[in-house]
Design an enzyme around this catalytic site. Sequence first.
Site, PDB file in Angstrom:
ATOM      1  N   HIS A  33       0.855  -0.951  -0.183  1.00  0.00           N
ATOM      2  CA  HIS A  33       0.038  -0.003  -0.068  1.00  0.00           C
ATOM      3  C   HIS A  33       0.731   1.317  -0.067  1.00  0.00           C
ATOM      4  CE1 HIS A  33      -3.645   2.311   0.733  1.00  0.00           C
ATOM      5  NE2 HIS A  33      -3.125   3.087   1.806  1.00  0.00           N
ATOM      6  N   HIS A  79     -10.222   2.880  -0.552  1.00  0.00           N
ATOM      7  CA  HIS A  79     -10.465   2.552   0.562  1.00  0.00           C
ATOM      8  C   HIS A  79     -11.267   1.294   0.712  1.00  0.00           C
ATOM      9  CE1 HIS A  79     -10.076   4.311   4.981  1.00  0.00           C
ATOM     10  NE2 HIS A  79      -9.007   4.422   4.319  1.00  0.00           N
TER      11      HIS A  79
END
Length: 715
Positions: A33, A79
Site C-alpha cells: 500500500h 479505501h
Amino acid sequence: MLPEEDLKIIRKELGREPTLVEQGCFLNLWSEHCSYRSSAPLLKTFTSTGENVLIGPGDDAAIIKFEDGYVLAIGMESHNHPSYVDPYNGAATGIGGIVRDIISMGARPIALMDPLYFGPLDTPKNLFLFEQIIKGIAGYGNCIGVPVVNGETFFDRRYSGNPLVNVVAVGLCKEENVTTSRSQKAENKLILAGSSTGKDGLGGASFASRDLSESAEAEDRPSVQVGDPYTEKLVMEMTLEAIEKGYVKSCKDLGAAGLGGASSELAAKGGLGARIIADAVPQREPNMNAYEILLAESQERMLFEVAPEDVDAVLALVQKYDLNGAVVGYLTKEPTYTVEFGGEIVADIPIAFLTGGAPTCEKPSEAPTLREEGKKPETPEDLKVAFLKVLSSYNIASKEWIYRQYDHEVQLRTVVKPGEDSGVLRITGTKGIALTCGCQPRATLLDPYNGGKTAIIENSMNLAVKGAEPLAIVNCLNFGNPERPETYWQFENAVLGLGDEARKLSIPVVGGNVSLYNESDEFKTAIPPTPSIGMIGKVDLEIPLPSGFFAKDGDSIILVGETTPEMGGSEYYACMDSGNAGMVPAVPENAPELIKAIIEAVKSGKLSSAHDLSLGGIGAGLARMCRSMGAKVDLSELAGETQADELLFSEAPARALLAISEPEAVREILKDVPHAVIGKVGGETLEIKGKNFELSVSLKEIAEAYGSLTRFMMG
C-alpha cells in the site's frame, strides 16, 4: 509480521535486530500500500509531464495549472478493504483522507467523485455494504461542505465480499499558496495538529496489502479508522489559514502508517532526517505505547514543518479552532529517523532506507489460457423485452437514489449536476472544469489492454460532450492478488493500455493509487481488473453547454463514430447470461479525431444535446436521452450485416449522440469523422427502426425501466 526476506535485508542494513517499533515502521512503510513494491516498475511507464503539470506523482496530490493565477489540486485514492470490514466508517474516512491530501497542498477542496463497485444487491450482505457505503460518503462529504458532482456505480458478482470504494478529490488555490510535502530546513519544528491520537487504524497500511479473510470483519475492525467530519472541517480551515499566513514550510496529512509514515516521508523528501518525541503527541487514550502512537491512523490530523519563530503563532491558530496541537519533533541534518519515548530511543533508522528501501520487483506475469469466444446469443424474438431488460440493469439504470443523498450544490459552483456524463463546476467568471470517472471492468476482464484503452476513451468522451479539453488523469488501479501470474498479467496489460491511450491523446497521468489483493475468502471471488480513472478538463462557460437529454422538439439526431458488432464485455451479453462470450470492441485509430470533432461541435454553441455512448450502446443512450421527450430513429443505413441486438447494444467506443436544430451547422466540423443523421426528437415514444426490426417504447416504459434501482432501494 514482517516477511523473513524483508527482515534479512533490514538486519543487514541496521547491523542488528530491529526493535518492535522499527519493525512496525518497516511493516507499514514497506507494505504494498505504501511502497508500491509490486507496481512501481509499471507505474513508471505512465507519462506524467505536460505543459500544465506543475507537480506530478509523488506528493499528496498533483497540481495542474489553470487560469488567472489559479491551480487545481487533484488526487485519487481507494479505501476498499476498510469499506468491507466497516462500510460506513471505511467509506467516510476514504473521503476524509483524500480531502486532506488536497488540503495539504494548500488547496481548498471544491469537488468529489466516487467510482464505486459492488456485488449484486440480491445478496443481503452486498445490499448492506451498498447502503452503508453510500451513507458513509454522504455523511462525511455533506458535513465538510464539499460537493460530490459525479460518480460511477457498477455491479458484478465478482465484487461480492470485496466492494471497491474509490474517491477523486479536486481543490483550488492560488499558485503562490501551493505547499508540498518536501521538507525545507534542518532544525525546523514538526507540529502535529488536529484530532488527538487514539489506537484506531493500527496497521491499516499492512491490512490493505493482503486478501480479505472470512474473519476480516471481526479480526480487522481495529485497522479501520473512525472519522469525524466536523473536526475535518476545522482542520481544513486551520490548515488553509496557516498556509495563507506563510507559517507552513511543508505539510503532509496523516494517512497510511500515521505519524511514522508522514514524518519520515516529509523529512526524506527534502533530504533531511527527523527526530520524533512520541511522548509529546496528544493522546486520546491512556497508556499508549510508542508503537501505537507512531503508527495509529487516527483521522483528521496534519503534520506541519514550521520555523521555530512561527511555532507559537501556529499553536495559537490550532487553539483558535479548538483542535489539539503540539511540537512532536524536529528536522535534522543527519539522514536518520529517530523516535524517542520515555527518555529512550525506540527507533533509529537510516531514513532513506525506511522510506525508499523496500525491494521492488516485477512479479511473474503469465497470460491466461486463450479464452474461447463462446457462442453469441440468438437475437431475441421480442426485442422490446430485451431492450427494457438492459435499460433496467442496475449498471445502466438511474443512480438518483445515490446522488440525491449527496449535497452536490454546496459552494455554489455546480453548473452541471450529477446524472450526466460529467459534472461541471465554475472556477472563474467564464472558465470551468468538467469531471468524470470510472472504467469498464467486464471489458478489462476479457481484454485488459483494450479495457485500459477503453477507460481513457470513455472518460475523454464524457468530457468532450461538454466541450471540455482534457487536462489530466488520476487513477485507482484495483486488482486481485499480484502473486498470481495471471492477475499480474492483467495488471500489467491494463496499465499499458491506459498509458498508451493517454499518450495518444496527450493527457498526462499525474497521480493515483494502487490497490491489490482484492479477493474475498467469504465469497471465493477475485475482483475483475478495475483500472478506475478520474479525468478533469477545462470548459469555456461562455458557450451554452448542451444537455445530456433531448431538450428541443424537432432537433435532428446525429450519431458520431462507428458501430461495430463486437459485443464482448457488454451489458447486453451480461443480461443475456453470455458475459464471457465475444470479443471486446477495439478502440478506433481515429479516436483522437472523433473526440476533437465532438469538442469543436460543442464549442460551436449550436448543440441542444450531447451524450456519450457507453454501457448499453445506442439503445440505452437514446432511452436515457428521452427523459421528457421521445424520438424517431432509423438505423437501417448503419446495419450492414449487423444483427439487430448488436446494432442496438454494441458498446463500440468513441461514439456520441448529438441533437441540433440545423445539422448543417456542424457538418463542416464533423466532415472528417464518421457521422450520420439518424432521426428526429419529438413525440411521446422512442421509435427505432432497423433493416429487419422496429421497436417502439413509451416514455413511461422507459422511465419505469430506468428507475429500477431507485424503486428497489425505496421499496
